[in-house]
Design a protein around this motif. Sequence first.
Motif, mmCIF file in Angstrom:
data_model
loop_
_atom_site.group_PDB
_atom_site.id
_atom_site.type_symbol
_atom_site.label_atom_id
_atom_site.label_comp_id
_atom_site.label_asym_id
_atom_site.label_seq_id
_atom_site.Cartn_x
_atom_site.Cartn_y
_atom_site.Cartn_z
ATOM 1 N N PHE A 1 0.839 -1.201 0.000
ATOM 2 C CA PHE A 1 0.000 0.000 0.000
ATOM 3 C C PHE A 1 0.871 1.246 0.000
ATOM 4 O O PHE A 1 0.626 2.188 -0.760
ATOM 5 C CB PHE A 1 -0.921 0.017 1.229
ATOM 6 C CG PHE A 1 -1.621 1.341 1.414
ATOM 7 C CD1 PHE A 1 -2.787 1.614 0.724
ATOM 8 C CD2 PHE A 1 -1.096 2.311 2.254
ATOM 9 C CE1 PHE A 1 -3.424 2.845 0.863
ATOM 10 C CE2 PHE A 1 -1.726 3.542 2.408
ATOM 11 C CZ PHE A 1 -2.891 3.812 1.710
ATOM 12 N N ARG B 1 0.750 4.146 -2.653
ATOM 13 C CA ARG B 1 0.270 5.455 -2.175
ATOM 14 C C ARG B 1 1.196 6.572 -2.607
ATOM 15 O O ARG B 1 0.750 7.726 -2.803
ATOM 16 C CB ARG B 1 0.158 5.437 -0.640
ATOM 17 C CG ARG B 1 -0.471 6.696 -0.048
ATOM 18 C CD ARG B 1 -1.933 6.763 -0.440
ATOM 19 N NE ARG B 1 -2.615 7.930 0.091
ATOM 20 C CZ ARG B 1 -2.660 9.114 -0.531
ATOM 21 N NH1 ARG B 1 -2.070 9.267 -1.711
ATOM 22 N NH2 ARG B 1 -3.304 10.133 -0.012
ATOM 23 N N TYR C 1 -1.833 4.578 -6.939
ATOM 24 C CA TYR C 1 -2.869 4.758 -5.908
ATOM 25 C C TYR C 1 -4.162 5.271 -6.553
ATOM 26 O O TYR C 1 -5.255 4.745 -6.298
ATOM 27 C CB TYR C 1 -2.375 5.713 -4.835
ATOM 28 C CG TYR C 1 -3.414 6.090 -3.809
ATOM 29 C CD1 TYR C 1 -3.725 5.243 -2.748
ATOM 30 C CD2 TYR C 1 -4.096 7.298 -3.906
ATOM 31 C CE1 TYR C 1 -4.679 5.593 -1.796
ATOM 32 C CE2 TYR C 1 -5.047 7.660 -2.952
ATOM 33 C CZ TYR C 1 -5.337 6.809 -1.911
ATOM 34 O OH TYR C 1 -6.279 7.152 -0.970
ATOM 35 N N ARG C 2 -4.042 6.288 -7.414
ATOM 36 C CA ARG C 2 -5.226 6.844 -8.085
ATOM 37 C C ARG C 2 -5.852 5.823 -9.020
ATOM 38 O O ARG C 2 -7.082 5.740 -9.118
ATOM 39 C CB ARG C 2 -4.848 8.115 -8.854
ATOM 40 C CG ARG C 2 -4.320 9.242 -7.985
ATOM 41 C CD ARG C 2 -4.182 10.540 -8.772
ATOM 42 N NE ARG C 2 -3.346 10.393 -9.954
ATOM 43 C CZ ARG C 2 -2.023 10.493 -9.946
ATOM 44 N NH1 ARG C 2 -1.386 10.731 -8.803
ATOM 45 N NH2 ARG C 2 -1.328 10.374 -11.069
ATOM 46 N N LYS D 1 -7.817 3.299 -6.965
ATOM 47 C CA LYS D 1 -9.064 3.896 -6.473
ATOM 48 C C LYS D 1 -10.075 4.084 -7.612
ATOM 49 O O LYS D 1 -11.288 4.031 -7.387
ATOM 50 C CB LYS D 1 -8.763 5.246 -5.814
ATOM 51 C CG LYS D 1 -7.896 5.145 -4.558
ATOM 52 C CD LYS D 1 -8.688 4.793 -3.327
ATOM 53 C CE LYS D 1 -9.384 6.007 -2.775
ATOM 54 N NZ LYS D 1 -9.956 5.753 -1.424
ATOM 55 N N ASP E 1 -2.069 -5.042 4.477
ATOM 56 C CA ASP E 1 -2.385 -4.083 3.416
ATOM 57 C C ASP E 1 -3.852 -4.144 3.021
ATOM 58 O O ASP E 1 -4.448 -3.114 2.684
ATOM 59 C CB ASP E 1 -1.489 -4.333 2.199
ATOM 60 C CG ASP E 1 -0.201 -3.506 2.247
ATOM 61 O OD1 ASP E 1 -0.138 -2.543 3.028
ATOM 62 O OD2 ASP E 1 0.739 -3.827 1.501
ATOM 63 N N ILE F 1 -5.710 -1.925 5.289
ATOM 64 C CA ILE F 1 -5.498 -0.501 5.004
ATOM 65 C C ILE F 1 -6.348 -0.066 3.820
ATOM 66 O O ILE F 1 -6.994 0.989 3.851
ATOM 67 C CB ILE F 1 -4.004 -0.223 4.735
ATOM 68 C CG1 ILE F 1 -3.171 -0.505 5.980
ATOM 69 C CG2 ILE F 1 -3.800 1.234 4.300
ATOM 70 C CD1 ILE F 1 -1.665 -0.434 5.744
ATOM 71 N N TRP F 2 -6.376 -0.884 2.764
ATOM 72 C CA TRP F 2 -7.193 -0.536 1.597
ATOM 73 C C TRP F 2 -8.682 -0.518 1.952
ATOM 74 O O TRP F 2 -9.439 0.323 1.448
ATOM 75 C CB TRP F 2 -6.930 -1.512 0.453
ATOM 76 C CG TRP F 2 -5.673 -1.230 -0.312
ATOM 77 C CD1 TRP F 2 -4.524 -1.968 -0.335
ATOM 78 C CD2 TRP F 2 -5.434 -0.117 -1.180
ATOM 79 N NE1 TRP F 2 -3.596 -1.393 -1.152
ATOM 80 C CE2 TRP F 2 -4.127 -0.255 -1.692
ATOM 81 C CE3 TRP F 2 -6.201 0.982 -1.585
ATOM 82 C CZ2 TRP F 2 -3.566 0.660 -2.578
ATOM 83 C CZ3 TRP F 2 -5.645 1.897 -2.475
ATOM 84 C CH2 TRP F 2 -4.349 1.734 -2.957
ATOM 85 N N THR F 3 -9.108 -1.418 2.828
ATOM 86 C CA THR F 3 -10.502 -1.394 3.278
ATOM 87 C C THR F 3 -10.809 -0.090 4.001
ATOM 88 O O THR F 3 -11.867 0.523 3.796
ATOM 89 C CB THR F 3 -10.787 -2.598 4.189
ATOM 90 O OG1 THR F 3 -10.559 -3.818 3.467
ATOM 91 C CG2 THR F 3 -12.220 -2.579 4.688
ATOM 92 N N GLU G 1 -9.503 2.616 3.357
ATOM 93 C CA GLU G 1 -9.525 3.647 2.316
ATOM 94 C C GLU G 1 -10.875 3.701 1.602
ATOM 95 O O GLU G 1 -11.068 4.523 0.708
ATOM 96 C CB GLU G 1 -8.428 3.366 1.293
ATOM 97 C CG GLU G 1 -7.025 3.630 1.796
ATOM 98 C CD GLU G 1 -6.675 5.110 1.784
ATOM 99 O OE1 GLU G 1 -6.858 5.767 0.749
ATOM 100 O OE2 GLU G 1 -6.231 5.602 2.836
ATOM 101 N N GLY G 2 -11.782 2.783 1.941
ATOM 102 C CA GLY G 2 -13.125 2.841 1.389
ATOM 103 C C GLY G 2 -13.449 1.780 0.356
ATOM 104 O O GLY G 2 -14.556 1.777 -0.193
#
Length: 381
Positions: A144, A148, A153-154, A157, A173, A176-178, A180-181
């Motif tokens: 991550f 990031r 990262y973009r 997403k 990781d 962490i991504w969870t 992040e939404g």
Amino acid sequence: MTAARDLFLVANSTDELGGVTAWTHQMARLFTSAGHRVHVIGVHESDLKMPVPQAPGYPVTSLYERHPPTPDPPRGARRLSVPARRRESRRIAAKKRAVAALESILGPARPGSVVVVTQVWPMEWLREMDTSHLTVIGMSHESFAYSRACHRYRWIKRHYPHVDRWLALTQEDADIWTAEGLNNVDFMPNALAHLPAVPSPRTEKTVCSIGRLADQKGVDMLLDTWAKVAPFRADWQLHMYGAGADETQLRRQCTELGLDTSVRWLGRTDDVPGALANSSVFVQSSRGEGFPLALMEAMASAVPCAAFDCAPGVREIVRDGEDGLLAPLGDLDALADRLLRLTGNPRLRDTMGERARANVQRFSEERILELWEELFALLER
């Protein structure tokens, strides 16, 4: 007995020197041996190639002969110069042809077929076609933190909320991504590619590094670290296996540090087990990693490792103080200390090397294949 499926592994490249290419062909071989019908697809052919199977037993396709051009900055067509508009027109036409080629492969796929996107970039092409009849799994082969810090990262997403499941390499990781939404995240470790029948005897006074000669792999930091080690280990050598764009400047750095007599530049190797069999310590100095295959291969050869703790995958593989030694990312003095401890203490090397060989087998190909089959079955429900 698992059900045979059409599996498509889609990567940036099918032949680029690096761990993702090695992983792609390793998993294609594993899935094929399990009875699945596998097709490996790359966006483009690579300039810096790694050896891949000559007759792999599954089709391999590249959508472009070389790296496709990037879009011109979105300033509006009227503000682009005439040559820029022509370049953009050619790029768009080439992309349409690439999407059509991809659709000709994926469109006829049987029900239950799965597309595994090994890196996020190919989603730029995949999302321009109808994949409603397919199960799409996205992956990232980096941590991550490394994603990031860059444009990926973009991309993650933007593209990965739309896939059926997307896989980080570790639970850490994925969590962490969870946060992040993203609500479709899971994790899947890489598989150990090879367990040598005979481990390294750890008798050679050789420290081994294997990796691309590129910024991510931190070879510049390794040379600075070795400059701290070499005065205390005059009878040891650092063997550097790898190739890459930074080779000229790294060799210059090596000379400037006065290390030419203790560092050997051995280029890329097709025989990683052989390189490790002649080594007593493995060092990894990366700025960022995912779930590094070279680290696992060293441990499988019973070669103890000193590494920067640069990613969750590294500390998932290496149990610090038990089967290897980790140093804080970028702390050259700490990495030098770990190398001095391993090179100076044969008993420590032997103990950690044997533990490493035993512990890393929890990532065996058989076990990781089981995890993939469980995931396929879950997503089919």
